[in-house]
Design an enzyme around this catalytic site. Structure first.
Site, PDB file in Angstrom:
ATOM      1  N   ASP A 161       1.785   5.091   1.778  1.00 50.47           N
ATOM      2  CA  ASP A 161       1.639   5.657   3.687  1.00 50.47           C
ATOM      3  C   ASP A 161       1.892   6.635   3.384  1.00 50.47           C
ATOM      4  OD1 ASP A 161       0.487   2.938   4.242  1.00 50.47           O
ATOM      5  OD2 ASP A 161       2.857   2.769   5.305  1.00 50.47           O
TER       6      ASP A 161
ATOM      7  N   ASP B 129      -2.849   4.886   2.837  1.00 50.89           N
ATOM      8  CA  ASP B 129      -3.712   5.087   4.381  1.00 50.89           C
ATOM      9  C   ASP B 129      -2.651   6.506   4.958  1.00 50.89           C
ATOM     10  OD1 ASP B 129      -4.452   3.126   4.880  1.00 50.89           O
ATOM     11  OD2 ASP B 129      -1.635   2.286   5.422  1.00 50.89           O
TER      12      ASP B 129
ATOM     13  N   ASP C 195       0.849  -1.089   0.406  1.00 45.48           N
ATOM     14  CA  ASP C 195      -0.099  -0.117   0.089  1.00 45.48           C
ATOM     15  C   ASP C 195       0.877   1.103  -0.121  1.00 45.48           C
ATOM     16  OD1 ASP C 195       0.767  -0.142   2.231  1.00 45.48           O
ATOM     17  OD2 ASP C 195      -0.994   0.138   3.891  1.00 45.48           O
TER      18      ASP C 195
END
Length: 485
Positions: free
Chosen positions: A333, A421, A331
């Site tokens: 961040d 995120d 992912d």
């Protein structure tokens, strides 16, 4: 008196030589070919065990050759046994399982070849090689070791990660942490470990980790790891926890209900998925695939453009593995804040609304800030901070990515879903948040441990405290020097 000539006794017909061969070829377990070492066993016992094994469907070879997969011996002296084996002119002994008689008896009892475990092995005693480099300066703390993205000991660290994950699934925290610490140490070495003796002065390597390393060095694999990877429970838990929003407890609950696949979970009427899990299944193909550095930059451009429409004083910084120099991640961040203290409070909500209007938001989960300075310092270890954060799935267009998207084979879409995120701390906590969100997990854990044990301080994602003075070290807000990516 005459006597009739004695009738010659009929000769006993010998069975064709091929009978034994045919019997072996008709055996149940064709992939396992056993050779019983007569040394220390004796001819009569060897003959009895051979007949026993063949009666149960095993192939037992009369001659030691390259066809043999399992050598079984009652000779407990590994040095003499291995010396004898090395004199048999086999092409590659590393592919042969050299086993104690316990494996044979276990297999006879089960009526099938049992998996080879460490306890069954008769290991060759390898000569200790000189140490590859002085290792007495390697710190026990990950935060004091220089670790690059080049891993010279992946053959060991990959095995350790499997073992650590298995202990995590079984809620055995101590052993899980032990293997993760050992993996972290080996990743920091600028040289490849060629013998266990070279690790004598390294920290965080216990008897279990060294036994696994020795096995890998000798056989090219760990039997314990292979057993875990072939275990149905481990495979199922790993599959389920790969879904966004599914943790070990949920995965275990589904496994205990007899579920083994995604289709079974989705078809089960008693399973009620939350929003995060629904999105995890919906976009599984995309978000389970690695995100490239170019895709991470493209996502950063989208967030940066959206936030600077809201406020020109925004600060956006890439964190996580990409900040550490990795080329791929699961992912992306980001830390998001403003130069004015207090202005960050509604920033994430505004970002979510902006992304939604642009049609880029596939999923969002916003968690409001619970940060309370009066409750610090916290003496309890917490993996997450109390700042406002949101977990998103964004639609990333391929036209925005330099070099194009990381597509799955046969995927003709011009976009993909990407996990993102965002965390939004007050600007006076920016430095601690950046440190906490950059990682790695072992680096962060050891940094806090080092602060506590070596410096008498408490460190987390919020602040650094001097335990001797109960004093909070606040880093001055020098906003001109804050990075913006």
């Amino acid at each position: 008196m005459f006597h009739a000539p004695a009738t010659p006794r009929p000769k006993k017909r010998s069975k064709p030589a091929q009978d034994s061969f045919c019997r072996r070829e008709e055996a149940t377990f064709q992939d396992v070919r056993i050779f019983l070492v007569e040394r220390k066993m004796g001819r009569s016992r060897r003959s009895f065990l051979t007949q026993l094994a063949r009666s149960k469907g095993f192939v037992v070879e009369d001659i030691l050759s390259d066809a043999v997969t399992h050598v079984v011996s009652e000779d407990s002296q590994s040095s003499s046994l291995w010396a004898w084996l090395k004199g048999r002119s086999l092409s590659d002994l590393s592919t042969v399982n050299v086993l104690d008689i316990s494996w044979f008896t276990d297999s006879m009892r089960e009526g099938r070849p049992v998996p080879v475990e460490t306890k069954h092995l008769i290991q060759d005693i390898l000569p200790e090689a000189p140490k590859a480099a002085p290792v007495n300066t390697v710190s026990q703390y990950a935060c004091q070791r220089r670790t690059t993205t080049e891993n010279n000991n992946r053959i060991f660290t990959d095995a350790f990660e499997v073992l650590a994950e298995n202990y995590e699934f079984n809620d055995i925290e101590g052993r899980c942490l032990a293997f993760r610490r050992a993996a972290s140490v080996l990743k920091s070495l600028p040289w490849a470990v060629r013998c266990v003796g070279a690790t004598q002065d390294l920290p965080c390597l216990g008897e279990h980790t060294k036994a696994v390393m020795k096995e890998i060095l000798q056989y090219g694999r760990s039997f314990e790891v292979e057993k875990i990877l072939s275990d149905e429970r481990c495979q199922t838990l790993k599959l389920f926890t790969s879904v966004f929003g599914v943790g070990p407890k949920t995965a275990e609950k589904w496994y205990r209900r007899g579920l083994r696949s995604f289709s079974e979970v989705l078809a089960q009427p008693g399973i009620h998925l939350n929003r995060m899990q629904q999105s995890g299944f919906l976009h599984y193909g995309d978000i389970s695939r690695a995100v490239s550095k170019a895709e991470a930059r493209a996502v950063g451009n989208i967030i940066d453009e959206a936030v600077h429409v809201i406020t020109p004083n925004a600060i956006l910084a890439l964190t996580g593995g990409f900040r550490r120099g990795k080329d791929f991640g699961h992912d992306v961040d980001f830390i998001l804040t403003t130069t004015e203290l207090g202005k960050e409070e509604n920033l994430l909500i505004s970002i979510i609304e902006s992304l939604k209007k642009q049609g880029l938001l596939l999923f969002s989960d916003y968690q409001a800030s619970t940060f309370d300075i009066s409750k610090l310092p916290s003496h309890r270890f917490e993996a997450m901070d109390h700042f406002a954060k949101c977990f998103l799935i964004l639609r990333l267009e391929g036209s925005l990515v330099e070099g194009g998207l990381q597509r799955a084979q046969g995927d003709g879409r011009e976009w993909r879903a990407v996990r993102v995120d965002l965390v939004s701390p007050p600007v006076d906590r920016y430095a601690y948040t950046m440190l906490g969100w950059t990682g790695s997990r072992m680096f962060e854990r050891d940094l806090r441990r080092f602060a506590r044990l070596e410096r008498q301080m408490l460190l987390d994602n919020h602040a650094l405290y001097d335990k001797t003075k109960v004093e909070d070290f606040i880093i001055p807000r020098q906003t001109d020097s804050l990075p913006r990516q």
